[in-house]
Design a protein around this motif. Structure first.
Motif, PDB file in Angstrom:
ATOM      1  N   HIS A 346       0.373   6.823   9.506  1.00  0.00           N
ATOM      2  CA  HIS A 346      -0.569   5.981   9.525  1.00  0.00           C
ATOM      3  C   HIS A 346      -1.140   6.006   8.007  1.00  0.00           C
ATOM      4  O   HIS A 346      -1.253   7.041   7.311  1.00  0.00           O
ATOM      5  N   HIS A 348      -1.691   3.252   4.161  1.00  0.00           N
ATOM      6  CA  HIS A 348      -1.796   2.073   3.618  1.00  0.00           C
ATOM      7  C   HIS A 348      -1.025   1.730   2.404  1.00  0.00           C
ATOM      8  O   HIS A 348      -1.001   2.779   1.786  1.00  0.00           O
ATOM      9  N   HIS A 378      -4.365  -3.090   6.879  1.00  0.00           N
ATOM     10  CA  HIS A 378      -5.595  -3.128   7.794  1.00  0.00           C
ATOM     11  C   HIS A 378      -5.362  -4.780   8.166  1.00  0.00           C
ATOM     12  O   HIS A 378      -4.553  -5.718   7.658  1.00  0.00           O
ATOM     13  N   GLU A 417      -2.665  -1.339  11.212  1.00  0.00           N
ATOM     14  CA  GLU A 417      -3.961  -0.810  11.882  1.00  0.00           C
ATOM     15  C   GLU A 417      -5.090  -1.882  12.196  1.00  0.00           C
ATOM     16  O   GLU A 417      -5.721  -2.501  11.567  1.00  0.00           O
ATOM     17  N   ASP A 533      -3.363   8.689   7.178  1.00  0.00           N
ATOM     18  CA  ASP A 533      -4.154   7.760   6.794  1.00  0.00           C
ATOM     19  C   ASP A 533      -4.335   7.632   5.204  1.00  0.00           C
ATOM     20  O   ASP A 533      -5.302   7.237   4.545  1.00  0.00           O
ATOM     21  N   HIS A 535      -4.355   6.290   1.427  1.00  0.00           N
ATOM     22  CA  HIS A 535      -4.536   5.060   0.734  1.00  0.00           C
ATOM     23  C   HIS A 535      -4.052   5.085  -0.624  1.00  0.00           C
ATOM     24  O   HIS A 535      -4.179   4.530  -1.468  1.00  0.00           O
TER      25      HIS A 535
END
Ligand SMILES: [Zn+2]
Ligand SMILES: [Zn+2]
Length: 575
Positions: A346, A348, A378, A417, A533, A535
């Protein structure tokens, strides 16, 4: 002065400005600065030292830049001190309560002349808050809940915040002459998601100079206790630190004692009593009919456990959740380690709210030795993050294809996601979902739905046949946002039946699922994945917080899908 403290001071300034009814743009400027400082990975001190223009940072204008420079150079902010002098201390405490905030705190303060959290609680219990114009029975209840939450968490630090204060202090103390051993005990060592204060243990040939060096640490704000073998200080960040120097003979016993948890230690002592022994912070003693008892162990932790017939228990497990029984039966789990992970599932990129390009993320994952990774930006309903619609998602796939061809060393999976919409449907067309390697789903909105509705919404989303992973399932933000109201037991059962994996999100703000929930998930037969997750590339290193939380749940590498080699993983993640 370090970044968390600078952020805290900016936040405080914003709060006080809000109480004073200052211009909203001014208030927002400070809040934006907080966000920028919190997300920075390099210390602002460095920026100042290297004369890098602070105004290059988003949300940092000329005024903020001057403030930062002042804090770095002087360790304080004159403007903040001036502001604080204009506002009663007690009001500042009130405005930090969850569910209250600066404006409401001021109103209550003015109307009821309330000067402390205790007085506020008494007033709420007496029904006085509900009578204040603009408040009602409901807000009175919320305030009481907020007070309870504040008492439980208010002064607790997230692990990375504590680390940023503790690590440099350890380095500083290790330079003390005569220091032989130094370790952090307490909840920090158990890797609990938040820590209240820090307990340090040391062995030193000369305790006094170590104590003096400790109290003279430049970041010390206050000395609460100054002894020859024990001192307590408060650092500028508000973190309280105890340092004890103990004799080598009882170091292990003291480490067990101060690592805790209380519940673990109680059970350990009870076990000792059954064997005619007594365990204290000074060692293990065989009870004698007369007097003190004979010292039999205490140098190392393992010696202490051995006296009561137990293998050494990893600190993360010491919560009295069955670890003593497991140790007695020789069934302690072989806990997962960071190096067991073979992929991050996961993250971004700049396609939504990440800071790095796909290629940068890929290179960073490959550098960490991963076999596979997942790009999961996203979906469109999160418009503030630049979430992707079908058109942009197709463009992203094109870019992923190109990056793949340049990086055969790692397998790049295309995922998304996808937001779970209010009614439980997914924020992407079915034909697009089918084109993804993996479908991750998350709650990001309508987090306040009543339990039954929230549960139904999530269950509906998980039923969608394309869904593979349910991310940060409770949507909590530690110290900031409560978990959603949802029947987690039911959701986990259904996820297990459907073959949907549940995520342990490693972000130290989330750690979601948390330890007890993860334990439940494993017992119910859920598939579990751990991911960051991330970023930005640096956040790929957050994996260790997730692994620590997983260790607290007693998870082994075998319990986590992304420890598997790709082919096996790929089969296991399918529904
Ligand atoms: Zn998310
Ligand atoms: Zn995410």
């Amino acid at each position: 002065m370090d970044n968390p403290e600078i952020a805290r001071i900016f936040d405080e300034v914003a709060d006080v400005l809000e109480i004073q009814g200052a211009n909203t743009f001014r208030i927002r400027a400070y809040r934006n600065a907080v966000r920028t400082v919190e997300s920075l990975t390099t210390p602002l001190r460095k920026w100042v030292e290297e004369n890098r223009p602070l105004t290059d940072l988003p949300g940092i204008g000329k005024e903020m830049a001057n403030h930062v420079r002042e804090m770095v150079e002087t360790g304080t902010l004159g403007f903040r001190d001036e502001l604080l002098a204009e506002v009663p201390r007690s009001l500042i405490e009130l405005m930090r309560l969850p569910n209250l905030g600066p404006k409401k705190a001021k109103k209550i303060y003015d109307e009821l002349k309330i000067g402390s959290v205790d007085e506020l609680e008494a007033a709420a219990k007496a029904g006085l808050i509900a009578a204040v114009p603009g408040f009602g029975a409901k807000s009175q209840e919320k305030i009481l809940a907020g007070i309870a939450e504040y008492r439980q968490h208010g002064s607790r630090f997230l692990l990375p915040q504590a680390e940023r204060a503790v690590e440099p202090l350890l380095g500083y103390l290790r330079e003390s002459p005569g220091l032989e051993r130094l370790e952090v005990a307490g909840s920090y060592r158990r890797r609990k998601e938040t820590v209240g204060d820090i307990d340090l243990l040391a062995i030193a040939s000369q305790p006094v100079p170590v104590m003096e060096r400790f109290r003279g640490y430049p970041q010390v704000d206050k000395v609460l206790n100054a002894g020859d073998t024990k001192s307590t200080v408060v650092l500028g960040s508000g973190l309280q630190v105890d340092l004890r120097v103990v004799p080598a003979d009882c170091y292990g016993a003291a480490l067990v004692y101060f690592t805790g948890s209380k519940e673990h230690n109680v059970k350990l002592r009870r076990r000792a009593v059954e064997k005619g022994l007594r365990i204290s912070e000074y060692g293990v003693f065989r009870e004698q009919p007369d007097g003190e008892g004979e010292w039999i162990a205490g140098r190392e932790e393992a010696d202490v456990y051995a006296t009561v017939g137990l293998a050494w228990i990893p600190p993360e497990l010491r919560e009295d959740r069955g670890e003593i029984e497991a140790a007695a039966a020789g069934r302690l789990p072989d806990l997962i380690r960071v190096q067991d992970l073979r992929g991050d599932l996961h993250m971004h990129s700049t396609w939504s709210d990440g800071r790095n390009s796909i290629e940068e993320m890929v290179t960073a994952c490959a550098a960490r030795g991963y076999e596979y990774m997942v790009i999961s930006d996203h979906s469109k309903s999160l418009s503030m993050t630049g979430g992707l619609d079908a058109y942009r998602l197709r463009l992203q796939w094109h870019e992923i294809d190109q990056v793949r061809s340049r990086h055969p060393e790692i397998r790049v999976l295309r995922a998304m996601e996808v937001d779970i919409l209010g009614d439980g449907s997914l924020d992407l067309e079915d034909e697009m979902l089918a084109g993804l390697d993996l479908v991750l789903v998350s709650l990001h909105s309508r987090l306040d739905l009543p339990g039954e509705q929230q549960t139904a919404r999530v269950l509906k989303a998980l039923e969608h046949p394309e869904v593979n992973v349910f991310c940060h399932p409770t949507a909590r933000l530690i110290n900031r946002r409560k978990p959603v109201d949802m029947d987690l037991d039911l959701v986990l059962r259904r996820a297990a039946e459907l073959g949907v994996a549940v995520e342990l999100n490693s972000s130290p703000n989330r750690l979601d699922l948390k330890d007890t929930h993860l334990k439940l998930a494993r017992e119910l037969g859920c598939k579990v994945v751990i991911d960051t997750d991330a970023h930005r590339t640096a956040e790929l290193d957050l994996m260790r917080y997730g692994v620590e939380q997983a260790r607290r749940a007693g998870l082994t590498a075998g319990d986590v899908l992304n420890t598997l080699p790709f082919e096996t993983f790929w089969k296991a993640i399918q529904r």
